[in-house]
Design a protein around this motif. Structure first.
Motif, short mmCIF file in Angstrom:
data_model
loop_
_atom_site.label_atom_id
_atom_site.label_comp_id
_atom_site.label_asym_id
_atom_site.label_seq_id
_atom_site.Cartn_x
_atom_site.Cartn_y
_atom_site.Cartn_z
N LEU A 386 38.44 -54.40 -12.15
CA LEU A 386 37.04 -54.40 -12.56
C LEU A 386 36.63 -53.04 -13.09
N SER A 387 37.14 -52.03 -12.44
CA SER A 387 36.84 -50.67 -12.86
C SER A 387 37.55 -50.34 -14.17
N ALA A 388 38.81 -50.78 -14.26
CA ALA A 388 39.59 -50.48 -15.47
C ALA A 388 39.04 -51.21 -16.68
N GLU A 389 38.64 -52.47 -16.48
CA GLU A 389 38.19 -53.26 -17.62
C GLU A 389 36.76 -52.94 -18.02
N MET A 450 42.35 -46.74 -5.67
CA MET A 450 41.28 -47.61 -5.18
C MET A 450 41.09 -47.51 -3.68
N LEU A 451 42.02 -46.82 -3.00
CA LEU A 451 41.93 -46.77 -1.54
C LEU A 451 40.85 -45.78 -1.14
N GLN A 452 39.64 -46.21 -1.36
CA GLN A 452 38.52 -45.31 -1.08
C GLN A 452 37.75 -45.83 0.13
N SER A 453 36.96 -44.98 0.68
CA SER A 453 36.13 -45.39 1.80
C SER A 453 34.91 -46.13 1.25
N PRO A 454 34.26 -46.92 2.11
CA PRO A 454 33.11 -47.67 1.62
C PRO A 454 31.96 -46.77 1.23
#
Ligand SMILES: *Cc1c(COP(=O)(O)O)cnc(C)c1O
Length: 456
Positions: A386-389, A450-454
């Motif tokens: 979603l972020s890439a597109e 993408m392994l980010q915290s909320p």
């Protein structure tokens, strides 16, 4: 007389179009104001777009009139109360107005803070100090304070415990149960408990702890055993949502054991970062020892802060919003966000393949969801795609222990997220899933990003 030649770079361009920018060494020479401005602007051109940042709870849009107040007051230091008494007065107005919103029974006190994090540190310090006063007065030991809260809290609560030497007693979550209630906290409370912290609008799923149930437990403890354990409500997000969306649902000073509340002005208070508030039920809930009196700015002044100097602009912007919107305006805006959150949830249901988390309960204006089928790709893949597109920032994250086998995604619906945006985002999510169906999950290197915290 011939004019001295003007360097063409200066005349037509900006030296950073073809030069490296200072990144490590303190620059020997300066540059023109225009060059410096362009340098920063070029960096910002690569920055994330706040209006597509659905990860953050923090305000990304304010009215032009509010922006004007902010711009016109950047040169005032909030802490100079003697020099800027009107700002100090406006701070006090905000504290009284919020105390009224939170149903404080009488005269109260509080503090303007940098955000909920500072407000929580100060509120929890007051819990610790008041506990120590009670214990010392009774001749009891004060070596091992503890604080009880659920795994659904923001990281700042564990930070407080580590920084200020308090044992955290954390109630773990479970699959399908992402908030806590009285039965969870009861076994952890003892004579060394400085307080219980409950969340109104968790960062993970936007729900509230059973604050009424926890209050009832603490009231019973006080009546039956004479053990007075205060309850602090972390209303960082919910403090500006519940009074307008769920005015008849008590969580605040209507409940007897709720002694202090924090709220982030820069979340649903609808002010740009950073401003937060700490509100005490009554003056006696603030330990007097924590208030410092100084007179080096011209007049004796009392401060209760971890920070000192900071801008006054956001205090003024908060007051602007309170008077500009009133209950009517905040209610209108919160309902609009909630309607759009519901619309997004419905669109996701229509697309199919998603499970919505607790949408029938009282919740912040957000959509928390997860995939039903994880065989081909997971939530981290969707977030990446979603972020890439499309550049949408919709985080995927695992829940806290022991619900950490559950991954969810969460989209905040804020004031500048319109119905049109709802439809566009839903289509983009659907499209991202189609792409993933065809090509499989994201590459490992993509997933790492993408392994980010909320967040926030
Ligand atoms: C955001 C948040 C915090 C931290 O607040 P800041 O205003 O960012 O310092 C603490 N608790 C909860 C529940 C939050 O959502």
């Amino acid at each position: 007389m011939a004019m001295p030649p003007i360097d063409p770079g200066e005349l037509f361009g900006n030296r950073f179009l073809d030069q490296e920018v200072p990144t490590h060494r303190f620059p020997d020479a300066g540059m023109t104001a225009t060059d410096a401005m362009r340098l920063v602007a070029l960096d910002m051109a690569l920055e994330g777009d706040p209006s597509r940042n659905l990860a953050t709870f923090v305000t990304t849009w304010m009215e032009p009139e509010a922006q004007r107040i902010i711009a016109e007051n950047l040169h005032r230091n909030f802490i100079d109360h003697a020099e800027y008494p009107r700002t100090a007065e406006i701070e006090q107005r905000c504290i009284r107005i919020l105390a009224d919103l939170f149903h404080a029974p009488g005269e109260t006190t509080g503090a303007r803070t940098q955000g909920s994090s500072e407000a929580i540190m100060l509120g929890a310090l007051s819990l610790k100090w008041r506990w120590r006063e009670r214990r010392s007065a009774a001749g009891l030991p004060t070596e091992s304070p503890n604080l009880v809260f659920g795994g659904d809290v923001h990281v700042v609560w564990e930070k407080f415990c580590r920084y200020f030497d308090v044992e955290p007693r954390i109630v773990p979550l479970q699959e399908g149960k992402y908030t806590i209630g009285p039965d969870d906290v009861a076994p952890h409370i003892d004579e060394n408990t400085i307080g219980v912290a409950a969340v109104l609008g968790t960062t993970f799923t936007g729900h509230r702890d059973d604050i009424v149930g926890i209050n009832d437990l603490l009231v019973r403890l006080k009546r039956e055993q004479g053990h007075d354990v205060p309850l602090h409500v972390d209303g960082a997000s919910g403090g500006f949502v519940w009074p307008f969306l769920y005015p008849d649902s008590p969580w605040d000073f209507r409940l007897e054991q709720v002694r202090s509340i924090n709220v982030s002005g820069h979340k649903f208070g609808l002010v740009y970062p950073g401003i937060g508030w700490l509100i005490f039920r009554e003056k006696a809930d603030l330990a007097p020892d924590l208030v410092f009196e100084e007179n080096y700015l011209g007049k004796t002044d009392a401060t209760f802060t971890l920070n000192f100097s900071t801008g006054s602009a956001m205090v003024l912007a908060q007051y602007y919003n309170l008077v500009r919107l009133g209950r009517e305006g905040y209610t209108y805006i919160m309902r609009g966000m909630q309607d759009n959150a519901h619309a997004l949830a419905e669109r996701l249901e229509q697309i199919g393949g998603f499970e919505l988390i607790g949408r029938d309960e009282e919740q912040l204006p957000l959509v928390a969801f997860r995939l039903r089928d994880h065989s081909k790709y997971d939530e981290f893949d969707v977030a990446w795609q979603l972020s890439a597109e499309r550049g949408w920032m919709v985080p995927a994250y695992t829940l806290p222990p022991k619900a950490d086998n559950i991954t969810i995604m969460r989209a905040l619906v804020k004031q500048n997220f319109s119905r049109e945006h709802v439809d566009t985002l839903a289509r983009d999510i659907e499209q991202a899933c189609h792409t993933l169906e065809r090509k499989g999950g994201a590459h490992e290197s993509e997933r790492q990003q993408m392994l980010q915290s909320p967040g926030h």
